[in-house]
Design a protein around this motif. Sequence first.
Motif, short mmCIF file in Angstrom:
data_model
loop_
_atom_site.label_atom_id
_atom_site.label_comp_id
_atom_site.label_asym_id
_atom_site.label_seq_id
_atom_site.Cartn_x
_atom_site.Cartn_y
_atom_site.Cartn_z
N VAL A 48 26.72 28.12 -46.04
CA VAL A 48 26.00 29.39 -45.84
C VAL A 48 26.29 29.99 -44.50
O VAL A 48 26.30 29.24 -43.33
N ILE A 49 25.91 31.30 -44.54
CA ILE A 49 25.79 32.03 -43.06
C ILE A 49 24.43 32.42 -43.45
O ILE A 49 24.25 33.46 -44.17
N PRO A 50 23.49 32.18 -42.71
CA PRO A 50 22.16 32.60 -42.83
C PRO A 50 21.81 34.02 -42.30
O PRO A 50 22.71 34.61 -41.35
N LYS A 51 21.25 34.91 -42.89
CA LYS A 51 20.48 36.30 -42.37
C LYS A 51 19.67 35.88 -41.12
O LYS A 51 18.87 34.89 -41.20
N THR A 52 19.83 36.83 -40.22
CA THR A 52 18.93 36.88 -38.93
C THR A 52 18.34 38.00 -38.74
O THR A 52 19.14 38.75 -38.96
N VAL A 53 17.21 37.69 -37.89
CA VAL A 53 16.57 39.00 -37.59
C VAL A 53 16.52 38.93 -35.91
O VAL A 53 16.30 38.08 -35.64
N ALA A 54 16.35 40.08 -35.38
CA ALA A 54 16.13 40.25 -34.00
C ALA A 54 14.55 40.06 -33.61
O ALA A 54 13.91 40.52 -34.15
N ILE A 55 14.46 39.27 -32.41
CA ILE A 55 13.14 38.98 -32.00
C ILE A 55 13.01 40.05 -30.54
O ILE A 55 13.72 39.68 -29.66
N PRO A 56 12.18 41.07 -30.92
CA PRO A 56 12.10 42.09 -29.57
C PRO A 56 11.26 41.48 -28.53
O PRO A 56 10.12 40.62 -28.95
N GLY A 64 16.10 37.79 -28.54
CA GLY A 64 16.77 36.48 -29.48
C GLY A 64 16.72 36.91 -30.93
O GLY A 64 16.72 37.75 -31.40
N ARG A 65 17.29 35.98 -31.69
CA ARG A 65 17.66 35.92 -33.22
C ARG A 65 16.84 34.77 -33.69
O ARG A 65 16.78 33.74 -33.39
N VAL A 66 16.22 34.80 -34.95
CA VAL A 66 15.67 33.77 -35.84
C VAL A 66 16.31 33.80 -37.32
O VAL A 66 16.54 35.13 -37.81
N SER A 67 16.57 32.84 -37.68
CA SER A 67 17.39 32.74 -39.02
C SER A 67 16.14 32.55 -39.92
O SER A 67 15.45 31.90 -40.23
N GLY A 87 19.29 19.62 -38.84
CA GLY A 87 19.95 19.87 -37.58
C GLY A 87 20.07 21.35 -37.78
O GLY A 87 19.77 22.13 -38.74
N GLU A 88 20.73 22.03 -36.80
CA GLU A 88 21.23 23.50 -36.57
C GLU A 88 22.02 23.76 -37.71
O GLU A 88 21.97 24.73 -38.12
N PHE A 89 23.08 22.83 -37.68
CA PHE A 89 24.34 23.34 -38.73
C PHE A 89 24.33 22.38 -39.86
O PHE A 89 25.29 22.74 -40.69
#
Length: 127
Positions: A48-56, A64-67, A87-89
């Motif tokens: 998978v490649i997760p969707k991420t959103v920006a953290i303002p 930063g970005r969060v998954s 884990g992360e991956f």
Amino acid sequence: MKTRLPYAQAKEIADRVVEQLSPYCERIEIAGSVRREKATIGDIELVVIPKTVAIPDLLGRVSGRVSLLSRALENPRIFPWWQVRGGEFYKQFELPECNLDLFITTPEKWGCIYLIRTGSAEFTHWL
């Protein structure tokens, strides 16, 4: 250890999980022995490649970005799966029928990770 599943049952479970995870992923594909259509399956592997959103930050700049996938997987109301490893991956979950292995990657590493996770153990070790 759980018993091995017939291919048709494992494919059905994999398709169901892909559908559940898709809203949280940019890309998701079945890998491993399900993709190779083996007669019996020990676990389900997804890349998978997760969707991420920006953290303002306070000034509206991206800090930063969060998954979205990680956030959803942490919520037992969305995914009541028992996490065995994390884990992360790589994350492993215990589903009622079998284990689910999630290999989390980026667009840049997609091809390599998908190749490794699709090949047999012998191929992966050779590679």
